[in-house]
Each structure stands twice: as C-alpha cells, then as structure tokens.
Design an enzyme around this catalytic site. Structure first.
Site, short mmCIF file in Angstrom:
data_model
loop_
_atom_site.label_atom_id
_atom_site.label_comp_id
_atom_site.label_asym_id
_atom_site.label_seq_id
_atom_site.Cartn_x
_atom_site.Cartn_y
_atom_site.Cartn_z
N LEU A 46 24.45 2.48 85.21
CA LEU A 46 25.47 2.35 84.18
C LEU A 46 25.12 3.21 83.03
O LEU A 46 23.93 2.71 82.26
CB LEU A 46 25.56 0.77 83.78
CG LEU A 46 26.84 0.63 82.85
CD1 LEU A 46 28.22 1.01 83.06
CD2 LEU A 46 26.75 -0.84 82.20
N ASP A 47 25.68 3.82 82.48
CA ASP A 47 25.54 4.76 80.97
C ASP A 47 24.32 5.45 81.06
O ASP A 47 23.68 5.63 79.89
CB ASP A 47 25.44 3.61 79.95
CG ASP A 47 27.00 3.07 79.62
OD1 ASP A 47 28.08 3.53 80.05
OD2 ASP A 47 26.75 1.69 79.13
N ALA A 48 23.88 5.91 82.25
CA ALA A 48 22.40 6.70 82.39
C ALA A 48 22.63 7.95 83.02
O ALA A 48 21.80 8.56 83.33
CB ALA A 48 21.53 5.69 83.13
#
Lengths: 292, 292, 292, 292
Positions: free
Chosen positions: B235-237
């Site tokens: 996530l969000d990476a």
C-alpha cells in the site's frame, strides 16, 4: 551519467552545436567509444525552430588513445568542419578562474565565497573588483585580493581599461557581477562574450533597469523574482540562465521585498554560476540551453 | 526533438533498459538512421548505482525501411538479446485505452474528463468504474459508460473478478485511480503491472494510509503534498511518478487542507497520466525514470 | 477564526478601509461583541505608505441584536462617517451571481463549472457569454444557459450594450473572463468596477498584450506565469489578485508552453475567483489586499 | 503595521495565547492605545480545534505612559490572570543572544554568520559550539569565539553539563543547531524549551533520523525537503517552524541530492531563525503559529 563530484579521474567535456542532421549523436559517441573513452555524461537538445543541434558529452580520458592536447585538433579535422559544428573542449582538471565584481551589498559575495572556501565548486577566485571600498573587509576575511576602481562619469573608460588589463593579467576566464551597481560597457563585454554573469533582482523582462523592487511594489505583483543572465551590450537583455521567484503579499513593504529578494538573488546567481562552471550552459541567438 | 503535439506523421517509440555498457546509444541510433528513420526525440539516463541504462527514442516511420509490424522482431533479434535489453515498442497512431476508477469525490474525475473531451491527450476512455453511484451524473455529462461495483468485505473477490473481466473485455491498457477509496488487491494489480496510477493525498512516504490531511494537520507541517505512483501490492509504496506540494500555515484547518489539496491532487495526477500516455515513464526496482 | 466551510449559521462580513488611526480595530470589534456578535474571522492590514487601514471581519448573527437589514445603516451612522470609512457589508446566505465569458478555449471553463457543480464555492452561475459557439457543448453538459454575441469591429458597441442588458437583467454580481479573447470596453468595465476578473497568460507586467507564450519563448525565460487581475480600462494593468509560475526549460516549444500554461491559468484563475467569492479581496489605488 | 527595519524607536512586543473568548483583541488594543501606545503591528489567530487565541502586537513606547519596566507587571495584574493568558513581553532594543552549534558541515554556519555580519538580524552571536575542530577557521574569519566539546558515549553527560554552564554564563537566549550532528539530550533541551532551532534535511515527518538523503534516493521521491523545528526530547518530532522543498529527478544521485539540499537547508534554517528573532513564533501543543 552525472559526473560524481569527488571523481578524480581526468575527463574531457565537449560542447557542440551545429545544424541539426541525422546521426550526429552516433558520430560523436562513436568517436569517443571507438577511441577508448568511457562516456560519463551525455545530454543533447534539438531546437526545432532554429534547427540547431546541441550536445554536451563528458568522458574519462584514462584509456583514451588520443593525447589530451590533440583531441581538439583531431575532432576539428575529422568532424567539426564536416558537420559545420561550433565546439568547445574543456578538461575537468583545469579550474576556471572567476573574478567577482561587487559594490556595497554583501549577500551574494558572502554566498559565493562560502561555496568557494568550502570547495563546493571547481573554480579559482583570484580577485574581487569593486567600485567601492565597503566590502573590502569581506575579501580580507576570505583572503582574496580586493581591487578598488572608483568609477565616475569622467573616468569610466580609463577605469574599465585598467580593470580589463587586470583581468587579462590575472588570466580571468569569466566574471560574476554579484550585485555590481555599475553598468559595464563594451570593451569588457566584448572581451568576455557569454562569460559575464549578472544577477538582476527582478523576473526579467519585467522590471528591467533600476529599482526593480520599488517598481514591483508599485505594480502590486504577488511574486518577486530574480534573473541570472549573461551580460550583453543591451542592458538586462542578455541570454537568461536561471530564474526563480518567491511569493509576497500585501503585507510586504519595499524593505521586506528587498530582504526576501536577497535570498532569492544569491541562490539564483549561485545556480547559474554552478552551471557555468560545470560547462553545462550553451548559448545561441540570445537564448541558453542549460543541461542538467 | 520534442514531439510536436499536432504532428500527424506516424512515429515509433522505443523504450529500452539494459545493463549499462559503452556504445549503446550509438548502436540504437545507428539502427534507426541507417534504416531511414528520422529521430524526433532521444533521451537517455544511466543509473550509476544499479548500472542500468535507460533510453527513450522516437522516430518517424515515413521512410523507415522495416515494416511497422516487423520492427519489434528485428530489433529483438539484432540487438535486444545481444545487449540483454528489456524493451517496449509503441506507435503514436494507437490511442491507449484508459479506465478511470472513482468513488465519491469528483475533482480528479472532472479534470481527467475535461482534458479528454478537449483532446489534450492521445487517449481513449471507454469506461468509468466505481464502487458508488454518486458520480454517475459526471459520467453521463461526458457520455462515458459508468459501471458500478459496490464492494463489501464479503463480495470483494467476486467484484474484483467482475471488474477484471470488464477491463479485459474492454481491452483496457491502463487504469487511473482518481481518488478511488478502495484498496485494490492482487489479481487486478498483477494483471496491470506499472499500469495502475494512483493519486495519494500526501507527500509520500509521509502520511501513507488513511486520512493524510488529518495527520498533516495533527503534525503541524507547513507544506502539504500529493503523490502519483504506480500501484503495487504494498500500500502506497509503489514507484513514484510525480509529486508536488502547496504551502499552508497555522491558519489552515483540516477542511482548508482538503480544499487546497484538491487542486494539488488533480494537477499531480494529470501530470503523471500525461507522462504515462506519452510513454515517458520507465520503471526499475520500484523507482521511475520520467523523461521530459 | 477561519470560517468553517459547512458552517450553516448566517454570518455578516464587513470589509472596511479608511485612513489609519489608532483604535479602529477596538472600535469595530467592540461594535460587534457588545451587540452580541460572535467574531469568526478578523484580519487587518495597514498600508504604511498610503496610511490606509484595511479590515475584514466576519461574525455570527444568531444573537446579534441589530436586525440584519439595519446593520449597514447603524454602522454607517455610528462609525463610518466618523472614521471616514469606506465599507461593504455582505451576508453568507446570499450566493453572488457570476457570469462567465469564454471564447474557444475550454480548460478554464471546465474547471470553473466542475467546482460549481461540485459545490466547492458559494456562488450561482446563471449564464455563460461567448463571442463564439465553440464551447456551447460545455455549457450544455453542465446545463447552463449559453449566450452568443459574435463581435466584429462594426457591431462591438451594440453587442456590448446587449451583453450589459443581459447581465443587468440576470442580476449578475461579477464577471469572470475565462480566456475570453475580446477586449471589453468602457461601459461594461465601468458597470462592474473591481468585479471583472481576468486571467492573463503571463507573469504581468511581463508580456502584456497578445501572444505572451510566443513572447516568453522568444525571450528565453526559464519560468512562465499566469496573472489574475481585475479588469480596468487600461489593458492588462488592473489590480493583481493572484499570480503563479511554472518552471520551463530549453526543451519547451511554444506548444508545450501553451500546454503547461493551461494548468497554471486555471488554478490561478480559480484561486482569484475563490478569494473574490469569499469577500477577501479589497482594492485601493490599483493594488489588492488579499486576506487569507 | 510591519515594523520597518531601520525603525530606531523603541517598541514593545507582546505575545499572548489564552482560551478563546469574545473581545480579547479589543481589550488588548484598548490597553495599548488608551495608554498612549502607537500600534505598529497586530496579528492574531484562533485555533478553532483547541479553542486557543494567539496574538502578537507591537507598539511604540515613545508616548506610552506605563514605564517600560512596569509594563509586564501591569499587564499581568490587569489582564493576564483575568483572561488566563500566557504572555511574553519583549523590547526591540534588546538583541537576543544566539549560540550556534556546528559539526563539520559549513554551509549553514557561513550563511548565518554572513547575515549576522551584514546586520540583517537584530541578534548577537557571542559564541559557536562544536564537537569537532573542523569549522574553527570559519569562526576565526568572522571573529567569533569557538568552543570545542568533543563528545563520546562516555563523556556526553559531562560535556553537555559543561556546554550548559557556558551557555548560562554567556547569557545565551536561544540555540541554533546548524547541522550539528550530535543528539542533544534532556538537560540542555529542558533549559531551552522552544529555544533550540534545528534544521533537519528532509521533509519531516518523512525520513526522520539519520541519512535522509540516502533514504529519499532509495524511495525514489521527486522532491526533497528541509524542515526547521524546535528541538524536543523526541528526535525530529518537535514543533515545525518552516519547511520547503526542491524538485529532483531520476538524474540525481545521493551526491547531487546532498548538494541541492544544502541551499534548501540554509534558507529554511535562516527563515526559521529570522522568525524566532522577530518574536513571531508561538508554540502550543507541538505546533507553531508563525506570524508574517
């Protein structure tokens, strides 16, 4: 391909511009790699309006078979005339010699000298020139010779001739006008084409000329700017190297514009000087190509 | 060498990355020019840490001697395997097909559809997917099919399978999550590697996860940001394509952060989508190379 | 004291400017608090050059003892004449009525209408005016009446008179020129002083007049700007409300400047319109005070 | 109302925060004007979440009837306890005494000392503290005493005690950590609450701790930042005073991030120090109010 700062290997830097034509990149990179050069950096640009090709290439000389002092001659003979190239060749083991011109305002001077003393840049600063004595103490702090040439209407030609003589004798490669509040005239400008960098305290072409912060205040702009450009004989109209702005508001007075502008001026000037030292600025028809 | 927008000539765009080695630029540009291609754009980059070479080259096909449908095969046979290149080949006469995923917030969707309708981009938007019906009226205004897949914990796998089926049937090339407030899971992500663009409303890696404006307000930062990135299973990476910020102050509340953030989000997302459409983004080891 | 967006309580907004003198803030805040008003917002500014005091104060009317329709009269009688104040009084339960003027370019119009439809702003858009039919389809999408007034040299006065009649009949409070490519003349300007907001696609005062991106390209600037200002009878010279810039480089063509400028224009225009709607812009002697 | 830089009249500066309640501005401005003070600056803020009122007011003392050394007592007695105000009172004729802590990196130090020597700020720098001797030459250039306290694990407590003794003896008002690469511990922090300003070379809260440029490079961000904040006992977590960013690209290496970051760090630090010197920073619950 960004040259690493503390790279101590000798490199050659070739700047080229010429009429655009197919295959130039291939020709130049071939010349380097076939002769044993290891390319560290390559950037190029085509101005599709003027149909001009620009290129900057840097390579390690360690295993390059052409002797350093023959590279220019070979490149000229083999390629430059054939492709109608205008080229310049530099080596990273030479420190360009930079003169700083100042008047009474110190922030750009301090900033340049701090970078110089901290060895941020591959540059030599053999002297500072001023039309006033106010900043002599700064030169003294950093141990750099300070030459005063007071300029009046009557003695301007004589003083500029003396300055030019000093610059030549000191083998100065380029000049930085660090808030030098005197208009430089033709002889010096012509002796240093695209080699005099000025910082103007406005977002050019807005507010050219004197007192730009007063003019910006008067007009009620919401941003103020600074512009670093090469000096030409037309005032504040030379090729722009770098610009930036800072946000202001109705709360700002002329005094706070001047204060906020100081940080802007020194950073914009420093970025332009750095690009110049790194041989990343090419000029053509009053515009610049500034490579990353 | 910047491709002119309204250029109607067919061009090929080749994206390459491979282990860095001398002479690659010469090899590739030689391949193109020898076979009659006129290079319009060339940019390259060397990641000196990973020792990877990246290149984007675009050329006109008008007089190119290799047939359009054979270029990939020829390049693969002659160069790609020899130099261990990973390459992708595109043509500018194909419009990539983009799906937009939304939830309840409209500003990014409006911005994307306005650009699409004004033909700013070389793209096709055959459909919009949502987990809510709130923005159906926007789709209707712009005449684009709107597909609702309400997602709950229980039906998530089923719904994503149905979404994936729709995407495949509609020959979707890439997906834009325009403030889609649902975490997308493995099957869709794996079907669209480096082809799902998300906008996260913070300056990643700060404030990953939910409610970043609340977290930014809580921490008392003086700038808020937005980040557009490719979606990966973490996530969000994923690899960051574009980021920008806007200045805030103590006067801002969470509500005004949300308002100021909206403009930031839509512009940052649009810049990333534009670069993707122009085939100017290459990824390698969770980082992007974004050419100008 | 920032007014919360979804605050539904009725508030009064008082804008004041007058010669600076001690105690004005005390007088005005006293007037409000003594009479039962709860101040939500107060900002003030003193122009020390012109010696003018500016103030914006907003308060809840719930327990305010002076009836809403008498506040202006009372304030005028008790304070305004005494302190030589110029003041304006607004109430947040009235939606200002905004007309949008457009020509052929859609990005600013889409942006304004998306915000309007999403209810980002406390505004009514009863109509769109154009000198061309090109953008009628946008008005139709958003369900807003579109009035075409083709303008030629010969009919300009007549058409402007007809436009003015329409504006008056529709009780238009202010006008937004969203890339309207016609110079508006005296009658309309005089009917809407400090109430016509234009977006100019340059960093004024640089590149006033026609084709600013071409001029910026020609000059070789490193930043392009956009300026939102109130329209006065002097072209591109009215009070500036908002400006911003975006970085460009030698790689940009006039076409890419136009593309990059679009995002800048719509954001700068929207910020100015928002400030105007929030009654946060005061003007004095061709300059603005823009409160946060 | 912005204090003019070269204003030589003595002024008082009052910083206040207290629970928000109606009429506080009226009360405070009334106190000043009734007693003959001429208000030069007034700014205020209400944190509507915490319900805290903040105010900064500055006035000329020339005709103020309360003696300078009694103002604090009178204000305390008459208002502060009644309204539960926390207040601080300063006078512009006192130069706050600032200690600079450095290690081996010079750019922030040079920048601070250049501003000091050019008298940009109303500040005294009686001494520089370092854990290394590397920058002694800079202190010597500017004629400022340089105190070396080499710190090891074993002697840290002793050295910090010695530093604290020196700071106290030199009547230091606040401390600037100008890239001081040592974690300062409790005793010094507790002795200087909200009076130690650090510059962290990242956009906090992203990349807190050691080697932020390496971490930023690793993550592939497109902007790097710098953060100036007050030091608290929790590392890199104190109230943020100022932040800014600079754009980077895939072309940047860790080395060029470090170079670009230097300019950012020194400007962000200087802005924070300037605001602190001007008494324009108030803190409350780990956040700052920074007035213009």
């Amino acid at each position: 391909m960004l040259a690493i700062m503390n790279n101590r290997k000798t490199t050659a830097i070739l700047l080229v511009h010429c009429p655009d034509q197919p295959g130039i990149i291939a020709v130049v990179t071939d010349f380097i790699t076939v002769n044993g050069g290891n390319i560290l950096y390559l950037d190029q640009h085509v101005d599709t309006v003027q149909n001009v090709f620009f290129m900057r290439v840097e390579w390690e000389l360690e295993r390059f078979v052409i002797p350093k002092d023959k590279i220019g001659e070979y490149f000229d003979t083999l390629y430059a005339s054939k492709y109608r190239m205008y080229f310049r060749l530099y080596f990273n083991d030479y420190k360009p010699r930079m003169a700083v011109f100042v008047s009474k305002i110190s922030h750009c001077l301090y900033d340049l000298l701090a970078r110089y003393t901290a060895e941020e840049w591959n540059v030599e600063i053999p002297l500072i020139v001023s039309n006033h004595t106010d900043l002599e103490h700064v030169a003294v702090r950093f141990g750099i010779p300070f030459h005063v040439f007071p300029v009046t209407k009557d003695n301007k030609a004589t003083q500029e001739a003396a300055e030019l003589k000093l610059l030549k004798e000191s083998r100065i490669d380029f000049i930085v006008l660090a808030r030098y509040m005197q208009i430089i005239t033709g002889d010096i400008i012509n002796a240093y084409p695209d080699k005099i960098i000025n910082i103007h305290h406005s977002f050019l072409p807005a507010f050219a000329g004197a007192k730009p912060y007063h003019a910006a205040f008067e007009r009620g702009v919401k941003l103020i700017g600074a512009t670093s450009h090469y000096v030409t004989t037309e005032l504040d109209a030379g090729p722009i190297i770098e610009q930036d702005i800072v946000r202001i508001s109705h709360k700002d007075t002329v005094n706070t514009l001047i204060r906020k502008g100081r940080d802007l001026e020194k950073i914009v000037l420093a970025r332009a000087v750095e690009k110049h030292i790194e041989r990343k600025v090419l000029t053509c028809k009053n515009k610049t190509v500034v490579f990353n």
